[in-house]
Scaffold this active site. Structure first.
Site: not given
Ligand code: ITT
Length: 195
Positions: A38, A67-68, A177
């Site tokens: 979570e 986290d991104s 990034h």
């Molecule tokens: P995990 O937590 O399992 O790693 P997640 O997809 O839920 O997978 P995040 O909570 O970090 O990961 O959410 C990151 C979101 O931000 C991701 O789903 C994309 O929508 C966006 N994002 C992150 N990096 C990106 C990238 O390189 N290009 C485009 N969108 C990106």
């Protein structure tokens, strides 16, 4: 050293592999850990740590998490840490892009600035390593390109004169990034700069 990548996002995993050469990265799935951590934090740093720590606690194996998200200036930094859940969790990547475009429809050219942010956190026996990378761009008016994932089709990169989804994987990784954060991370890991 074997490192688990604590992510369920296959695109992140692919980019880890492309960028982190020379490290033995195994996926959360390969490690046999099927949990959803979570993301209760309000910063990329907090959520990145939460994900890595949870998998490390279960496995005892050094773990990295990413986290991104996308921070849009005209939307006061949204969707930010909620990028994966933008609109409440009911949308896929394409749906979230459409929602973003809708929320940006009255925003003029010069106010469409945005940045991708990525925080990588390693949690292991020797301590913690954190690395942050950012990539500047602007929100385009319609999706373009088939590469990448997430918000890449509407993230216009001035330097390349095209969206991140029109860039090749090598072009993306060179300025993204995630590329920047993982490069800083690898340097810190090689120098054993743990906190
Ligand atoms: P995990 O937590 O399992 O790693 P997640 O997809 O839920 O997978 P995040 O909570 O970090 O990961 O959410 C990151 C979101 O931000 C991701 O789903 C994309 O929508 C966006 N994002 C992150 N990096 C990106 C990238 O390189 N290009 C485009 N969108 C990106």
């Amino acid at each position: 050293m074997k490192i688990i990548a604590a992510t369920k996002n296959k695109n992140k995993l692919r980019e880890f592999g492309e960028i982190l050469k020379g490290f033995e990265i195994i996926s959360q799935e390969e490690a046999g850990v099927d949990i959803d951590v979570e993301e209760t934090g309000t910063t990329f740093e907090e959520n990145s740590y939460l994900k890595a720590k949870a998998i490390y606690d279960i496995t005892g194996i050094t773990t990295i998490a990413d986290d991104s998200g996308l921070c849009v200036d005209a939307l006061n930094g949204e969707p930010g840490v909620y990028s994966a859940r933008y609109g409440g969790g009911g949308y896929d990547d394409k749906g979230r892009v459409q929602l973003l475009l809708k929320n940006m429809k009255d925003v003029p050219d010069n106010e469409r600035t945005a940045r991708f942010v990525c925080v990588i956190t390693l949690v292991g026996d020797e301590g913690i390593i954190t690395a942050r990378g950012e990539c500047e761009g602007r929100i385009d008016y319609e999706p373009k390109g088939e590469n990448g994932f997430g918000y890449d089709p509407v993230f216009f990169v001035e330097q390349y004169g095209k969206t991140m989804a029109e860039a090749t994987p090598d072009e993306k990784n060179a300025i993204s990034h995630r590329g920047k954060a993982l490069k800083i991370f690898a340097e810190k890991l090689n120098k054993k700069e743990y906190n």
